[in-house]
Design an enzyme around this catalytic site. Structure first.
Site: not given
Ligand code: NDP
Ligand code: DGY
Length: 326
Positions: A243, A272, A291
């Site tokens: 984000r 955005e 995005h």
């Molecule tokens: P997950 O919940 O699987 O992963 C999120 C990760 O964030 C976890 O590993 C967590 O680690 C980590 N995290 C939380 N707090 C912290 C911190 N303080 N420091 C470092 N790491 C931290 O979610 P997804 O992988 O499915 O998605 C992640 C994000 O990607 C979404 O929340 C969204 O914002 C973004 N996204 C963007 C997209 C795009 O189009 N660009 C598409 C899809 C998603 P821990 O468990 O150790 O807390």
């Molecule tokens: C999400 O799913 O959070 C993305 O940012 C868009 O797919």
């Protein structure tokens, strides 16, 4: 008969996969902001009145005002996204509203886009394409448009969750030597990519490529700031597909324009869309995408279907395929 149908408000046109599921279920009466552009706030506040269900997007801020406008009928919010930082979770929880989201189904598409952005940024693809078009390509020159390669490098992933792990799996075959990651807790699945759990400072100072794939939380908001960039190697490349608010963009601009870091690739920004006159867009070493992490036709179709099924589960008081634990 229609008096018995539950009211649903959908904040945008969504892929037909989800619409078909909702209409086949025959349990709800749908009203929709019938546009590809975001619903104006006033229309959202009007459209949600009396609704039992809301299907929204990441660009809709669902806060106390929206929940108040909805009134007591609202049972479920289904977001067409895995990120849920646009939802006021505390307010939602205290009203007993259930939340559906779309994890897993977009992991591969987002990881793939992240790798594409990393390679495009590190190997300066947008600059190269531009030079071909504008006549800047005069001959083959030994140091012209040189960048940085993954082979033998150290990659640092901030947030080795579903997407972070999928990014790591795709990067390792490029010959990455060390894979560092940081987060709140060490991940057993990191062993599959020889991931080393390290403090954030270690990751920042030792990585040649830093990829941000964590969720946006109060803790991660503004995490990539002046101090963060000052610890990076001057040859390091920074990538963010999580984000925009995780990054302090003013500090990133300073780091990029002063040569403190080599380059940045961003799929997400604040705001955005990023205004076309934003300073970051003047930099050759900054690649900005609109995005599009999950933007494949099939992924968006599956997201739409999942969001519809989540909505129906919430409306009917049954299991939701992907319910967020509040
Ligand atoms: P997950 O919940 O699987 O992963 C999120 C990760 O964030 C976890 O590993 C967590 O680690 C980590 N995290 C939380 N707090 C912290 C911190 N303080 N420091 C470092 N790491 C931290 O979610 P997804 O992988 O499915 O998605 C992640 C994000 O990607 C979404 O929340 C969204 O914002 C973004 N996204 C963007 C997209 C795009 O189009 N660009 C598409 C899809 C998603 P821990 O468990 O150790 O807390
Ligand atoms: C999400 O799913 O959070 C993305 O940012 C868009 O797919």
């Amino acid at each position: 008969m229609s008096g018995k149908l539950m009211k649903v408000f959908i904040t945008r046109r969504i892929p037909q996969e989800g619409m078909k599921i909702l209409s086949a279920a025959g349990v709800c009466e749908v009203s929709q902001w019938d546009s590809d552009e975001p619903v104006p706030r006033a229309e959202l506040l009007k459209g949600i009145q009396g609704a039992h269900g809301l299907l929204c997007l990441l660009s809709d801020k669902i806060d106390a005002e929206v929940l108040e406008a909805a009134g007591p009928n609202l049972k479920v919010i289904s977001t067409l996204s895995v990120g849920f930082d646009h939802l006021a979770i505390d307010e939602i929880k205290k009203r007993g509203i259930r939340v559906g989201y779309t994890p897993d189904v977009l992991t591969d598409a987002t990881a793939e886009l992240t790798v594409a952005l990393l390679l495009a940024t590190a190997r300066r693809l947008p600059e190269g394409v531009e030079e071909v078009k504008n006549g800047g390509w005069s001959s083959w020159k030994p140091l012209w448009l040189c960048g940085y390669g993954l082979s033998g490098s150290t990659v640092g992933i901030i947030g080795l969750g579903r997407i972070g792990m999928a990014i790591a799996q795709r990067l390792m075959p490029f010959g990455v030597k060390r894979l560092l990651y940081s987060g709140r807790t060490a991940k057993p699945h990191a062993a599959e990519v020889n991931g080393e759990f390290v403090p954030l400072d270690t990751l920042v100072s030792e990585s040649d490529f830093i990829v941000v794939s964590c969720s946006l939380t109060p803790e991660t908001q503004g995490m990539c700031d002046k101090s963060f960039f000052s610890k990076m190697k001057p040859t390091a490349v920074f990538i963010n597909t999580s984000r925009g608010a995780v990054v302090n963009q003013e500090h990133l601009y300073e780091a990029l324009s002063s040569g403190q870091i080599a380059a940045a690739g961003l799929d997400v920004t604040t705001p955005e869309p990023l205004p076309t006159n934003h300073r970051l867009l003047t930099l050759k070493n900054c690649v900005v995408l609109p995005h599009i992490g999950s933007a494949t036709y099939s992924t968006r179709g599956v997201m739409s279907a999942l969001a519809a099924r989540n909505l129906l589960g919430g409306l009917q008081g049954t299991d939701m395929p992907s319910e967020l634990t509040l």
